[in-house]
Write an enzyme that holds these catalytic residues in place. Structure first.
Site, PDB file in Angstrom:
ATOM      1  N   ASP A   1      -0.467   5.377   2.646  1.00  0.00           N
ATOM      2  CA  ASP A   1      -1.960   5.196   2.904  1.00  0.00           C
ATOM      3  C   ASP A   1      -2.328   5.426   4.265  1.00  0.00           C
ATOM      4  O   ASP A   1      -2.882   4.754   4.992  1.00  0.00           O
ATOM      5  CB  ASP A   1      -1.808   3.621   2.651  1.00  0.00           C
TER       6      ASP A   1
ATOM      7  N   LYS B   1      -2.562   4.659  -6.072  1.00  0.00           N
ATOM      8  CA  LYS B   1      -2.246   3.367  -6.324  1.00  0.00           C
ATOM      9  C   LYS B   1      -3.402   2.307  -6.290  1.00  0.00           C
ATOM     10  O   LYS B   1      -3.934   2.175  -5.206  1.00  0.00           O
ATOM     11  CB  LYS B   1      -0.680   3.085  -5.668  1.00  0.00           C
TER      12      LYS B   1
ATOM     13  N   LYS C   1      -0.917  -2.784  -4.021  1.00  0.00           N
ATOM     14  CA  LYS C   1      -0.364  -2.695  -2.603  1.00  0.00           C
ATOM     15  C   LYS C   1       0.987  -1.755  -2.828  1.00  0.00           C
ATOM     16  O   LYS C   1       1.281  -1.069  -2.005  1.00  0.00           O
ATOM     17  CB  LYS C   1       0.041  -4.180  -2.134  1.00  0.00           C
TER      18      LYS C   1
ATOM     19  N   VAL D   1       1.340   2.791   6.850  1.00  0.00           N
ATOM     20  CA  VAL D   1       0.687   1.463   7.024  1.00  0.00           C
ATOM     21  C   VAL D   1       0.337   0.619   5.707  1.00  0.00           C
ATOM     22  O   VAL D   1       0.160   1.429   4.874  1.00  0.00           O
ATOM     23  CB  VAL D   1      -0.838   1.955   7.998  1.00  0.00           C
TER      24      VAL D   1
ATOM     25  N   CYS E   1       1.469  -2.746   2.334  1.00  0.00           N
ATOM     26  CA  CYS E   1       1.508  -1.916   1.243  1.00  0.00           C
ATOM     27  C   CYS E   1       2.855  -1.210   1.709  1.00  0.00           C
ATOM     28  O   CYS E   1       3.493  -0.907   0.552  1.00  0.00           O
ATOM     29  CB  CYS E   1       0.544  -0.762   1.346  1.00  0.00           C
TER      30      CYS E   1
ATOM     31  N   GLN F   1      19.957 -10.851   6.211  1.00  0.00           N
ATOM     32  CA  GLN F   1      20.807 -11.046   5.178  1.00  0.00           C
ATOM     33  C   GLN F   1      21.539  -9.813   4.814  1.00  0.00           C
ATOM     34  O   GLN F   1      21.606  -9.486   3.328  1.00  0.00           O
ATOM     35  CB  GLN F   1      20.234 -11.923   3.829  1.00  0.00           C
TER      36      GLN F   1
END
Ligand code: C5J
Length: 226
Positions: free
Chosen positions: A24, A131, A134, A159, A164, A204
């Site tokens: 984007d 699209k 997002k 961005v 997104c 994690q």
């Protein structure tokens, strides 16, 4: 196979089975007078990563290395049939998706503001994915195309980091792709949100993926060619 130091651990990828994904980098999000600026955001924060994204494209211009490049655009059909009311209700008064904005109708396909900024314009052979959400997989048919191309790893830039980019990365992670986010080639209007997203991605043991700086990727790819 290319290996580079990354967080939380070394990231390895085979360039011919990897796509560079530029999310984007559109005029409406980056230019003064666009949708992002009209919502009160400081677009200079986003503009600052343009040279890094251009370098990444040039590296993938290690396009000589056979890497697929794809660009996404957040965009909707002119009749807004792909824009749920819940999404259209967002934004500010008079600045909803589909409303006339400073660079044409906001987030509508084909409008000037919806285009990728000229400095990062796609070249022949690169994919442009429009699209409506997002995430880059939702309602785009992208997954089938990536499978057909034998893509296993995705390197992300663009961005905004927490919207997104993160959504696309999470969608990719759920589909089994190995994901690397280039820290200095992604940005947010909210620096704290960017930082939090980077930490979430690598927490994690890399629950969503890996992150690295452009210099680490560049060094690894250059070494590979030497
Ligand atoms: C937003 C995006 N922030 N590309 N879009 O609405 O992240």
């Amino acid at each position: 196979m290319i290996r580079l130091p990354a967080r939380p651990a070394t990231f390895s990828f085979e360039p011919t089975r990897t796509a560079l994904v530029v999310i984007d980098m559109q005029r409406d999000f980056l230019e003064p007078g666009g949708f992002g600026a009209a919502l009160g955001n400081d677009v200079t924060l986003l503009q600052a990563i343009v040279p890094a994204v251009a370098s990444l494209l040039a590296l993938a211009l290690a396009r000589e290395q056979g890497m697929l490049v794809l660009h996404t655009r957040e965009s909707h059909l002119a009749d807004l049939s792909d824009c749920p009311s819940a999404k259209r209700e967002g934004g500010a008064v008079g600045l909803h998706i589909g409303d006339p904005g400073p660079m044409g109708r906001i987030l509508v396909r084909g409008e000037p503001g919806n285009q990728i900024i000229p400095a990062l314009a796609p070249i022949a052979g690169e994919w442009v994915i429009d699209k409506p959400g997002k995430g880059m997989f939702y309602a785009t048919g992208l997954e089938d195309r990536l499978v057909a191309q034998g893509i296993e790893s995705l390197i992300f830039a663009g961005v905004t980091t927490e919207v997104c980019v993160q959504t696309s990365m999470r969608e990719a992670n759920d589909r089994g792709y190995r994901c690397l986010l280039i820290e200095d080639a992604t940005e947010s209007y909210f620096p704290a949100f960017k930082q939090a997203t980077l930490e979430m991605v690598v927490a994690q043991g890399g629950i969503v993926g890996h992150t690295a700086n452009l210099s680490a990727l560049s060094a690894a790819m250059t070494e590979d060619r030497a």
